[in-house]
Enzyme design. Sequence first.
Site, short mmCIF file in Angstrom:
data_model
loop_
_atom_site.label_atom_id
_atom_site.label_comp_id
_atom_site.label_asym_id
_atom_site.label_seq_id
_atom_site.Cartn_x
_atom_site.Cartn_y
_atom_site.Cartn_z
N PHE A 73 0.88 -1.16 -0.05
CA PHE A 73 -0.05 0.14 -0.01
C PHE A 73 0.76 1.29 0.07
O PHE A 73 1.74 1.52 0.93
CB PHE A 73 -0.90 0.09 1.24
CG PHE A 73 -2.01 1.13 1.01
CD1 PHE A 73 -3.14 1.10 0.55
CD2 PHE A 73 -1.31 2.66 1.72
CE1 PHE A 73 -4.08 2.04 0.73
CE2 PHE A 73 -2.05 3.54 1.67
CZ PHE A 73 -3.64 3.58 1.07
N ASP B 90 9.58 3.09 1.31
CA ASP B 90 8.27 3.79 1.75
C ASP B 90 8.16 3.50 3.36
O ASP B 90 7.89 2.48 3.81
CB ASP B 90 7.13 3.16 1.14
CG ASP B 90 5.92 3.84 1.38
OD1 ASP B 90 5.73 4.61 2.63
OD2 ASP B 90 4.82 3.77 0.70
N LYS C 108 2.89 10.28 7.96
CA LYS C 108 2.09 9.83 9.26
C LYS C 108 2.72 10.35 10.34
O LYS C 108 2.42 11.54 10.77
CB LYS C 108 2.03 8.15 9.18
CG LYS C 108 1.32 7.64 8.27
CD LYS C 108 1.03 6.45 8.25
CE LYS C 108 -0.01 5.68 7.28
NZ LYS C 108 -1.46 6.16 7.39
#
Length: 449
Positions: free
Chosen positions: A157, A262, A291
């Site tokens: 993702f 990532d 995040k």
Amino acid sequence: MGDKRAMPAAEPQIETDLPGEETKRLVEADERVISPSSPRAYPLAIERASGVTVTDVDGNTFWDFASGIAVTNVGHNHEQVVEAAKDQLDTLVYPAFCDYYSPEPVRLAERLVELAPGDSSKQLFFGNSGTEAVEAGMKLARHHTGRHRFIAFEGAFHGRTMGSLSLTASKTKYKRKFGPLVPGVDHVPYPDQSAADGPEDALERTFDALEDLLRTRVPADEVAGIVVEPIQGEGGYVVPPEGFHQRLREFADEHGMLLIADEIQTGFGRTGEWFAMDHWDVEPDITLMGKGIANGLPMSAMVARSDVMSWESGTHASTYHGNPVAAAASNAVIDVIEEEGLLANARTVGAHLQAELTDLAAEVDEISTVRGRGLMIGVEFTDPRTGEALGDLSEEIMHAAWKRGLMILPCGQSTIRFAPPLTITREQASTAADIFADAVADAVVATER
């Protein structure tokens, strides 16, 4: 550890039926005006939060063991982070960083390029969300290499905008009716350390697939980069076998590809190191951050080796990137992690929580695997006879835990993720494990009926 973690927050307190009446009214209003594309795990309407504790509009209190989604790494509304953002609000909100200069984001960039994995000289581009960091990384990789293709992993993702969505391969609903996507993206299996046939076989399957891809379908000299999560997030909190990232680094170098990590969910102490690649001592060419970077304020970053950051002025920019309020919050996040020893706390409390969950797995046949690093832990549920994923059971457990005051979220096909604030104590971890055990017991009984 600091005094704030010496006195654990009061345990969750559920005072009303769930959802409560005020929550029901808010949900109805939300459904009238908010896009239905925004998914909700369960009907929880949050009014305020502090540390690990969340209070809903009906006065019920919960423990957030998802940290949003690995976002509030130093706990909700950490006083030091809030104060830094407020001070910056009084000074400067928007400096048009895409056209001018500003001290706070530059100070943050100096720190982030030092914290990013590896010792090479680096430079940074700020964004506003994780998916923007991914898009920036893809554009830079194409620009620097002159190549256009990418390799990503099954279960990955990376976001929902068009470029990042092309890399994403965790759920078909993310892609349905949005094609054609960005062309030239291929996926290979992500190796699972807990694979049934062992980590070595899982590792070989991945590299066999990579070699087969280059031999039969994709010219190696057209691949700009390999995009990888050091530990898969939405794919199920999957930890790769030892040696995977080192071999992937070698594979990328052999074929002139950039290695793009990532770290959007794994960064800022989540796994017990600043970034998960530090566990394997591997330096990516590009590192993507988001995040937990600003503890809830919108910010992201794409960090690249200075020789890779080779595009010229005006090639890529964003109106709001480098926002000083978010940068001030992020600088405070770094301070808090350092001052409160949260990397060490994530390692020790994470090991304790994982041990408690592993003990539970020994008693529950439906728990097939407990895996993770630091405070990034997944508990997977499968049928003990067939090995099939028990997605309905994991959903039932998630709701049962919420009704007991424990906020957790799913990932993968049938995994529950634990990603609490890095500030939690051993006592809080044990209490949460007990609540989870009760939720599992009730959900297993309910599904058997």
